[in-house]
Each structure stands twice: as C-alpha cells, then as structure tokens.
Design a protein around this motif. Structure first.
Motif, mmCIF file in Angstrom:
data_model
loop_
_atom_site.group_PDB
_atom_site.id
_atom_site.type_symbol
_atom_site.label_atom_id
_atom_site.label_comp_id
_atom_site.label_asym_id
_atom_site.label_seq_id
_atom_site.Cartn_x
_atom_site.Cartn_y
_atom_site.Cartn_z
ATOM 1 N N GLY A 144 16.948 50.157 71.382
ATOM 2 C CA GLY A 144 18.341 50.020 71.006
ATOM 3 C C GLY A 144 18.928 51.270 70.381
ATOM 4 N N ARG A 145 18.089 52.230 70.017
ATOM 5 C CA ARG A 145 18.577 53.468 69.390
ATOM 6 C C ARG A 145 18.509 54.665 70.342
ATOM 7 N N GLU A 146 17.354 54.901 70.957
ATOM 8 C CA GLU A 146 17.204 56.004 71.907
ATOM 9 C C GLU A 146 17.048 55.498 73.332
ATOM 10 N N GLY A 147 17.068 54.213 73.505
ATOM 11 C CA GLY A 147 16.890 53.601 74.817
ATOM 12 C C GLY A 147 16.469 52.160 74.653
ATOM 13 N N PHE A 148 15.802 51.637 75.668
ATOM 14 C CA PHE A 148 15.377 50.249 75.643
ATOM 15 C C PHE A 148 13.921 50.138 76.071
#
Length: 142
Positions: free
Chosen positions: A80-84
């Motif tokens: 959720g911050r740099e991707g999933f």
C-alpha cells in the motif's frame, strides 16, 4: 501461453513481454513502464530467493511494484505504500492489485524511489555500518 491469454482478453497492446534484454534496455523499459510485476514462489524443495535485486532496480526508477509475500520481499515493499503484495500463485490477488493502481496514492512512485535511496543505498548502508562498528569499538574500549 501468457501472451495468448493477453491477446484473448484484449490487453495484448497494454502488456509487454520483451524477453531477454541487456541492462540498458531493462532501464529503458522500466522508465517507460507504469508498474513492475514480479512473482516469486517457493520452490518445491523449499528454496526461496531473498530480496530480488530487480525489484530494487525497478523501485529506484520510481516504479511501484506488485509482488508476492515471499521471503524478504515484504521487507522491501510495504503493501500500500510502495506497491502491493499478494500471496504466491494468487492470480485474482494480482488482478485486483493491478486494478487498484487506478485509484492508488500517486505518492507510491515517490515512496518507491525514496525507500531505495534511504534504506537500500550502498553509501547509506556503509555509513550505518561504520556507525555500528564505531559504537561497538567505543563500548569495548570504555
């Protein structure tokens, strides 16, 4: 088979399968991409990779990542911050993660690049290692 599946689903023009590329080509492809997909799975013998360098390389270009909760990858990609992150072999999870980029926080691009610069940069890591050694030496002398 995957290329045929993309064609049958009408997305062949939106997905690239460049095959084997040299470093320069990889960097160019990453700069032109919207997201980096990397699927790691545990081998039948239990073998796992650590933190794939290719994910770090993608993040350093600002690419958000969709990858698996596998080995050291969650240490690199904060969901959720740099991707999933999705489970290994979770096709539906991958599809949902890719679709979620339409409404994802645009800061993911900055977050991905920043994480590599701050946490996985060799100069930063060497400075931190020196600090740890200096503290250990100082404590042993005192």
């Amino acid at each position: 088979r995957i290329e045929e599946l993309c064609a049958s689903n009408g997305i062949a023009g939106q997905v690239a399968f460049p095959g084997r590329v040299v470093r320069r080509q990889a960097a160019e492809l990453m700069r032109a991409a919207d997201v980096f997909v990397h699927h790691s799975v545990t081998g039948s013998d239990g073998d796992m990779e650590g933190i794939p360098t290719v994910i770090m390389e993608a993040m350093s270009t600002g690419l958000p990542v969709v990858s698996t909760r596998h080995s050291g990858i969650p240490e690199l990609v904060d969901h959720g911050r740099e991707g999933f992150l999705v489970g290994e072999r979770d096709v539906e999870g991958y599809a949902a993660a890719l679709l979620s980029f339409r409404t994802a926080d645009p800061a993911m691009v900055t977050n991905a690049r920043r994480k590599i610069e701050e946490k996985f940069n060799i100069a930063v890591q060497n400075t931190e290692l020196k600090r740890i050694y200096r503290r250990a030496i100082d404590e042993s002398v005192a």
